[in-house]
Design a protein around this motif. Structure first.
Motif, mmCIF file in Angstrom:
data_model
loop_
_atom_site.group_PDB
_atom_site.id
_atom_site.type_symbol
_atom_site.label_atom_id
_atom_site.label_comp_id
_atom_site.label_asym_id
_atom_site.label_seq_id
_atom_site.Cartn_x
_atom_site.Cartn_y
_atom_site.Cartn_z
ATOM 1 N N GLU A 227 14.550 10.352 32.827
ATOM 2 C CA GLU A 227 14.256 9.836 31.482
ATOM 3 C C GLU A 227 13.403 8.568 31.541
ATOM 4 N N LYS B 44 9.853 9.551 32.263
ATOM 5 C CA LYS B 44 9.239 10.131 31.067
ATOM 6 C C LYS B 44 8.823 9.034 30.093
ATOM 7 N N ASN B 45 9.707 8.052 29.897
ATOM 8 C CA ASN B 45 9.398 6.946 28.986
ATOM 9 C C ASN B 45 8.240 6.110 29.509
#
Length: 64
Positions: free
Chosen positions: A46, A49-50
């Motif tokens: 995550e 991805k951010n």
């Protein structure tokens, strides 16, 4: 996974791991450390991805 979800899961694992440590339950300690490692794996995906969405991953030097 939102930051709030991550924090809740992390807090729960911390509580369980602390209890297992106090009880010197090696099997539970290994179980919870494994769960912690799995959670870290999911969180790191995550985070990447951010970072990619924010344009900071992959790293690109300013001079290029």
């Amino acid at each position: 996974m939102t930051n709030e979800e991550l924090q809740k899961k992390l807090t729960l694992l911390q509580t369980k791991l602390s209890k297992a440590h106090k009880e010197n339950d090696i099997e539970l300690i290994h179980k919870y450390v494994g769960e912690l490692n799995d959670l870290w794996g999911k969180a790191s995906v995550e985070m990447l991805k951010n970072a990619e969405a924010d344009g900071i991953y992959p790293y690109k030097p300013l001079n290029d």
